[in-house]
Design an enzyme around this catalytic site. Structure first.
Site, short mmCIF file in Angstrom:
data_model
loop_
_atom_site.label_atom_id
_atom_site.label_comp_id
_atom_site.label_asym_id
_atom_site.label_seq_id
_atom_site.Cartn_x
_atom_site.Cartn_y
_atom_site.Cartn_z
N GLU A 89 0.81 -1.22 0.00
CA GLU A 89 0.00 0.00 0.00
C GLU A 89 0.85 1.27 0.00
O GLU A 89 0.57 2.21 -0.74
CB GLU A 89 -0.92 0.01 1.22
CG GLU A 89 -2.05 -1.02 1.19
CD GLU A 89 -3.17 -0.62 0.26
OE1 GLU A 89 -3.10 0.45 -0.38
OE2 GLU A 89 -4.15 -1.39 0.15
N SER A 90 1.86 1.33 0.86
CA SER A 90 2.58 2.60 1.05
C SER A 90 4.09 2.47 1.10
O SER A 90 4.78 3.48 1.20
CB SER A 90 2.11 3.26 2.35
OG SER A 90 2.49 2.46 3.47
#
Length: 209
Positions: A89-90
């Site tokens: 995700e990040s």
């Protein structure tokens, strides 16, 4: 009863503890290098010489993972699954923002953040806790079907319901495959490392030298 896969690192840690005497008192500390340490002696956990993480993804992971372990244990979620999701995700960037408006480590959409009471999506603890609670609800809804859980985390519950499984979106299909691949890798390699300092102090950490 709702229960996810047993956290692999905890099993390894318990095995290590079995080798200590009953008189040893184990405490968990976070060192100056950002790593999570377990030690049998009181005092601040020092960084092990030559092992401080370099700047970049590894350093970010070292700062984030102690929170992941604590919160995953609190909500009975496999920490390695959370780790895989954050990585995809990040890449462990606390202030990451997607083109769709998802924010923070676990890329919470504003509606999802509000649903779980996350007022500051860039606060690591709040973001991880909100993401884990969302993940836990999805786990219950799909009765442990991890592929559907991940698809819903990425594309939304409505999309999973509409298609009866992983939606035919290339992004979501890649997302599910990537998270599962990382999860399997982390689960197979996850362990706790044991070190002894020059002064004889025993340290446990989740990061190898």
């Amino acid at each position: 009863m709702d229960k996810m896969v047993i956290v692999p690192w905890l099993l390894g840690f318990l095995v290590l503890l079995a080798g200590l005497s009953n008189a040893d008192s184990i405490t968990r500390q976070r060192g100056r290098d950002g790593r999570l340490y377990f030690t049998n002696r009181a005092g601040a956990a020092p960084a092990i010489r030559g092992t401080a993480p370099a700047a970049g993804p590894r350093s970010r992971r070292a700062r984030v993972m102690p929170l992941v372990y604590i919160l995953a244990r609190q909500y009975n979620i496999d920490a390695q699954l959370v780790r895989a999701i954050i990585r995809v995700e990040s890449n462990f960037k606390t202030r990451a923002v997607s083109r769709a408006g998802a924010q923070g480590l676990m890329q919470l959409m504003p509606a999802t953040a509000a649903r779980y009471g996350v007022t500051d999506p860039f606060d690591p603890k709040a973001n991880i806790e909100g993401g884990i609670r969302f993940l836990k609800d999805l786990w219950r809804r799909y009765q442990g079907d991890m592929r559907r859980v991940l698809a819903a985390y990425n594309a939304g519950e409505r999309a999973v319901k509409r298609y009866g499984g992983i939606p035919p979106y290339p992004e979501t299909q890649r997302y599910v495959a990537r998270v599962l691949a990382l999860y399997n890798t982390y689960g197979a390699s996850s362990r706790i490392y044991r070190y002894r300092t020059a002064r004889g102090r025993l340290l446990f950490t989740d990061t190898p030298k």
